[in-house]
Design an enzyme around this catalytic site. Structure first.
Site, PDB file in Angstrom:
ATOM      1  N   PRO A   2       3.319  -6.867  -5.259  1.00 47.07           N
ATOM      2  CA  PRO A   2       3.318  -6.137  -3.986  1.00 47.07           C
ATOM      3  C   PRO A   2       2.950  -4.675  -4.195  1.00 47.07           C
ATOM      4  CG  PRO A   2       5.274  -7.508  -4.183  1.00 47.07           C
ATOM      5  CD  PRO A   2       4.595  -7.542  -5.519  1.00 47.07           C
ATOM      6  N   GLU A   3       2.129  -4.153  -3.297  1.00 49.74           N
ATOM      7  CA  GLU A   3       1.711  -2.757  -3.408  1.00 49.74           C
ATOM      8  C   GLU A   3       2.563  -1.884  -2.488  1.00 49.74           C
ATOM      9  OE1 GLU A   3      -2.444  -2.065  -3.936  1.00 49.74           O
ATOM     10  OE2 GLU A   3      -2.849  -4.141  -4.474  1.00 49.74           O
ATOM     11  N   LYS A  52       6.177   1.647  -5.714  1.00 53.01           N
ATOM     12  CA  LYS A  52       6.569   0.242  -5.748  1.00 53.01           C
ATOM     13  C   LYS A  52       8.073   0.075  -5.972  1.00 53.01           C
ATOM     14  CE  LYS A  52       2.028  -1.158  -7.476  1.00 53.01           C
ATOM     15  NZ  LYS A  52       1.290  -1.917  -8.502  1.00 53.01           N
ATOM     16  N   ARG A 257      -5.354  -6.519 -15.529  1.00 56.15           N
ATOM     17  CA  ARG A 257      -5.582  -7.123 -14.217  1.00 56.15           C
ATOM     18  C   ARG A 257      -7.078  -7.283 -13.980  1.00 56.15           C
ATOM     19  NH1 ARG A 257      -1.299  -6.426 -10.780  1.00 56.15           N
ATOM     20  NH2 ARG A 257      -2.283  -8.109  -9.611  1.00 56.15           N
TER      21      ARG A 257
END
Length: 268
Positions: A2-3, A52, A257
């Site tokens: 989640p950002e 975050k 990523r």
């Protein structure tokens, strides 16, 4: 993962449902038992987010949550269901309308009870958050001195807080900047534009509850509203034609990523 916009929405939701009320806090899984017992039955003062990270304040004690890759809150009204599986933390309270409200946390990287100095230490390590009143010059001071690629720097929470893989790919595309350019080659004007665009798209993410970065002129006209596959320019569009120039979108791993970019629109 989640950002920042997701954590911002979570903090706002929990603030509306639980702040000012006595909250029953438990840890059915057992991994947060001591922390849960310390705040159980106390009044929740506020819930805030930064980047975050989520912070729930019970007087001088703060519950800190970092969702990581797999963490998730599930919230509901009425009587909470029977605890099942690896349920790290549960909150229960009487909601604004007199009905019960509850929220469950599973799979988080961090769920811990902190003091104010410990919270300050976390915040000190983080860069500016585009969703907060932050000074973007703090981030640029590090970017302008770095040989590290801008694609990697945007994912470094010590440089910039709350930006993840989706926003990284999308704002660089929208700016026409190659993710492989060293940070020191980003001009002050380019950084100012990047920061402003991050503020715009992340605020839009808070409002919509989803990330949408495509401009109207680059979306296909479809009945039934915007589809997920039309919401981004390059993210998870490997091998598909760029929405602007038609070049195949490419991907490779950067800082663990998958990075996505258009080699034409974002030429080095």
């Amino acid at each position: 993962m989640p950002e920042g916009h997701t954590l911002f929405r979570l903090a706002r939701q929990q603030d509306e449902l639980f702040v000012g009320r006595e909250v029953h806090v438990s840890s059915p899984q057992g991994r947060f038992t001591a922390g849960a017992e310390a705040v159980d039955g106390r009044v929740l003062d506020e819930v805030t987010s930064y980047g975050k990270h989520l912070f729930a304040r019970f007087g001088g004690d703060v519950v800190h949550v970092h969702l990581g890759l797999y963490g998730k809150f599930t919230t509901g009204t009425g009587t909470a269901p029977e605890p099942r599986g690896a349920l790290r933390m549960r909150w229960e309270a009487t909601g604004p309308d007199g009905a019960g409200v509850w929220t469950d946390l599973r799979g988080a990287t961090a769920c811990e009870l902190l003091t104010d100095p410990e919270v300050d230490a976390i915040l000190y390590r983080l860069g500016p958050d585009p969703l907060r009143k932050s000074d973007p010059r703090k981030a640029y001071a590090r970017i302008a001195k770095s040989r590290v690629t801008i694609g990697a720097l945007l994912m470094d929470q010590a440089v910039l807080a709350g930006v993840g893989n989706v926003y990284r790919a999308e704002v660089l595309f929208r700016a026409g900047i190659s993710p492989f350019r060293p940070g020191r080659d980003i001009t002050p004007e380019e950084w100012t534009a990047l920061w402003r665009d991050l503020v715009t798209v992340m605020r839009a993410g808070v409002k919509a509850g989803r990330i949408v970065t495509t401009r109207a002129e680059h979306r296909p006209r479809r009945k039934g509203g915007l589809r997920r596959e039309d919401a981004s320019y390059v993210y998870r569009r490997t091998g598909l034609p760029c929405r602007v120039c038609g070049t195949e979108v490419r991907t490779e791993v950067m800082v663990g990523r998958n990075l996505f970019w258009c080699p034409t629109c974002q030429a080095v």
